[in-house]
Design an enzyme around this catalytic site. Structure first.
Site, PDB file in Angstrom:
ATOM      1  N   GLN A 103      -7.724  76.085 -20.637  1.00  0.00           N
ATOM      2  CA  GLN A 103      -6.552  76.883 -21.023  1.00  0.00           C
ATOM      3  C   GLN A 103      -5.374  75.950 -21.289  1.00  0.00           C
ATOM      4  OE1 GLN A 103      -6.236  80.479 -18.160  1.00  0.00           O
ATOM      5  NE2 GLN A 103      -7.611  79.038 -17.191  1.00  0.00           N
ATOM      6  N   HIS A 121      -6.278  77.993 -25.705  1.00  0.00           N
ATOM      7  CA  HIS A 121      -4.873  78.278 -26.037  1.00  0.00           C
ATOM      8  C   HIS A 121      -4.279  77.256 -27.002  1.00  0.00           C
ATOM      9  CE1 HIS A 121      -4.805  80.728 -22.039  1.00  0.00           C
ATOM     10  NE2 HIS A 121      -5.384  81.371 -23.016  1.00  0.00           N
ATOM     11  N   THR A 187      -6.938  77.136 -11.976  1.00  0.00           N
ATOM     12  CA  THR A 187      -6.422  78.257 -12.776  1.00  0.00           C
ATOM     13  C   THR A 187      -6.101  79.433 -11.864  1.00  0.00           C
ATOM     14  OG1 THR A 187      -6.874  79.864 -14.528  1.00  0.00           O
ATOM     15  CG2 THR A 187      -8.805  78.921 -13.420  1.00  0.00           C
TER      16      THR A 187
HETATM   17  P1  NAD Z   1      -1.151  78.604 -13.645  1.00  0.00           P
HETATM   18  O1  NAD Z   1       0.063  77.740 -13.662  1.00  0.00           O
HETATM   19  O2  NAD Z   1      -0.999  80.057 -13.754  1.00  0.00           O
HETATM   20  O3  NAD Z   1      -1.928  78.303 -12.299  1.00  0.00           O
HETATM   21  C1  NAD Z   1      -2.153  76.985 -11.851  1.00  0.00           C
HETATM   22  C2  NAD Z   1      -3.138  77.045 -10.695  1.00  0.00           C
HETATM   23  O4  NAD Z   1      -3.437  75.704 -10.331  1.00  0.00           O
HETATM   24  C3  NAD Z   1      -2.571  77.756  -9.463  1.00  0.00           C
HETATM   25  O5  NAD Z   1      -3.504  78.739  -9.040  1.00  0.00           O
HETATM   26  C4  NAD Z   1      -2.437  76.632  -8.421  1.00  0.00           C
HETATM   27  O6  NAD Z   1      -2.731  77.081  -7.111  1.00  0.00           O
HETATM   28  C5  NAD Z   1      -3.483  75.635  -8.910  1.00  0.00           C
HETATM   29  N1  NAD Z   1      -3.212  74.230  -8.571  1.00  0.00           N
HETATM   30  C6  NAD Z   1      -2.015  73.621  -8.386  1.00  0.00           C
HETATM   31  N2  NAD Z   1      -2.185  72.323  -8.119  1.00  0.00           N
HETATM   32  C7  NAD Z   1      -3.530  72.090  -8.151  1.00  0.00           C
HETATM   33  C8  NAD Z   1      -4.340  70.929  -7.960  1.00  0.00           C
HETATM   34  N3  NAD Z   1      -3.806  69.744  -7.675  1.00  0.00           N
HETATM   35  N4  NAD Z   1      -5.680  71.056  -8.056  1.00  0.00           N
HETATM   36  C9  NAD Z   1      -6.244  72.270  -8.344  1.00  0.00           C
HETATM   37  N5  NAD Z   1      -5.522  73.392  -8.524  1.00  0.00           N
HETATM   38  C10 NAD Z   1      -4.181  73.304  -8.435  1.00  0.00           C
HETATM   39  O7  NAD Z   1      -2.137  78.017 -14.762  1.00  0.00           O
HETATM   40  P2  NAD Z   1      -3.265  78.677 -15.684  1.00  0.00           P
HETATM   41  O8  NAD Z   1      -4.147  79.549 -14.868  1.00  0.00           O
HETATM   42  O9  NAD Z   1      -3.837  77.570 -16.475  1.00  0.00           O
HETATM   43  O10 NAD Z   1      -2.472  79.637 -16.683  1.00  0.00           O
HETATM   44  C11 NAD Z   1      -1.326  79.123 -17.277  1.00  0.00           C
HETATM   45  C12 NAD Z   1      -1.194  79.276 -18.765  1.00  0.00           C
HETATM   46  O11 NAD Z   1      -0.121  78.425 -19.202  1.00  0.00           O
HETATM   47  C13 NAD Z   1      -2.388  78.818 -19.535  1.00  0.00           C
HETATM   48  O12 NAD Z   1      -2.571  79.778 -20.492  1.00  0.00           O
HETATM   49  C14 NAD Z   1      -2.009  77.501 -20.205  1.00  0.00           C
HETATM   50  O13 NAD Z   1      -2.248  77.579 -21.602  1.00  0.00           O
HETATM   51  C15 NAD Z   1      -0.534  77.369 -20.058  1.00  0.00           C
HETATM   52  N6  NAD Z   1      -0.088  76.071 -19.449  1.00  0.00           N
HETATM   53  C16 NAD Z   1      -0.716  74.901 -19.771  1.00  0.00           C
HETATM   54  C17 NAD Z   1      -0.306  73.712 -19.186  1.00  0.00           C
HETATM   55  C18 NAD Z   1      -1.009  72.434 -19.567  1.00  0.00           C
HETATM   56  O14 NAD Z   1      -1.477  72.325 -20.695  1.00  0.00           O
HETATM   57  N7  NAD Z   1      -1.104  71.465 -18.651  1.00  0.00           N
HETATM   58  C19 NAD Z   1       0.726  73.712 -18.262  1.00  0.00           C
HETATM   59  C20 NAD Z   1       1.362  74.911 -17.959  1.00  0.00           C
HETATM   60  C21 NAD Z   1       0.938  76.098 -18.565  1.00  0.00           C
END
Ligand code: NAD
Length: 241
Positions: A103, A121, A187
């Protein structure tokens, strides 16, 4: 899942027996690289309103403001490198068939060397012509979004209100239902249709592992829960560390 969790050696043996492996990743896998997650402390939408910076209407109203936000995101991500979690996944891909369904838009799986990636995404590093639909990858930071002919490039990412690319979603669904082991990593399981994938995999008979320090609304569908960081859990599963 109500039955007792398997031990780590038992889970490793499931992995050894698996022909088809899926890594399903979210913002949490990139948190250890320093990329802000979506929700929670430091989450990017706590500081920026998506209605002004990440939807098609905002882009049509004020492309400069939307690009200034996305160039800021490019700058943040360009300063980050893939972490151990991304690297372990790329290493596993060299040893056996697997698919990364992500994602994330940050490109860090590509940077780590993974090849078989479905970006649900889109990508912060790909741009699409607002008028002609033409696409290409451009890593410039900042990216100059106004074309010489006056048309605009927009980020080729799924903004709030955009439809997902059907071909990518179909490929992800097919991979999910064919998986022997399906590993979700970092996620929150709150963005759909992505969050349906673990359920499809479970209904098709896959063994499911959730890696997340926190419980999620989908934790109950998983067979094995690892409440730890992505890199620690992947190290424990694949490198015995
Ligand atoms: P989210 O931010 O909703 O959730 C992140 C999850 O990661 C949380 O449940 C948290 O508990 C967990 N987490 C935090 N630190 C962690 C670690 N060190 N190891 C494992 N897990 C950990 O993210 P999502 O579910 O990907 O949904 C967010 C949406 O926003 C997606 O659609 C994405 O496209 C977008 N997004 C992408 C990025 C990126 O590309 N890095 C960043 C922010 C948002």
């Amino acid at each position: 899942m109500s039955e007792k969790q398997l031990s780590l050696p038992e889970v490793r043996s499931k992995l050894d027996d698996a022909d088809k492996l899926i890594f399903f990743t979210g913002a949490g896998i990139s948190a250890e690289s320093g990329v802000p997650t979506y929700r929670g402390a430091g989450g990017i939408w706590g500081s920026y309103n998506y209605e002004e910076y990440a939807c098609q209407d905002a882009f049509l109203r004020n492309p400069e403001a939307v690009w200034s936000f996305h160039n800021y995101r490019r700058e943040l991500v360009a300063a980050c490198a893939p972490n151990e979690g991304h690297r372990i996944i790329a290493q596993i891909e060299q040893e056996r068939p697997c698919t990364v369904i992500t994602q994330n838009i940050d490109g860090l799986h590509h940077a780590a060397g993974s090849k078989n990636i479905l970006e649900l995404h889109g990508s912060l590093w790909r741009v699409r012509c607002q008028t002609t639909g033409e696409k290409h990858v451009d890593l410039a930071v900042p990216f100059a979004a106004r074309r010489d002919d006056g048309l605009w490039w927009r980020p080729d990412i799924i903004w709030f209100g955009d439809a997902l690319d059907e071909r990518v979603v179909d490929s992800a669904m097919q991979a999910a239902v064919q998986a022997d082991v399906f590993i979700s990593i970092g996620t929150s399981a709150s963005v759909f249709p992505a969050a349906h994938l673990p359920v499809y995999a479970q209904q098709a008979g896959a063994f499911l592992i959730e890696i997340n320090p926190e419980e999620t609304p989908l934790s109950h569908v998983y067979h094995h829960l690892m409440r730890m960081s992505a890199s620690d859990a992947l190290g424990a599963l694949f490198n015995g560390t």
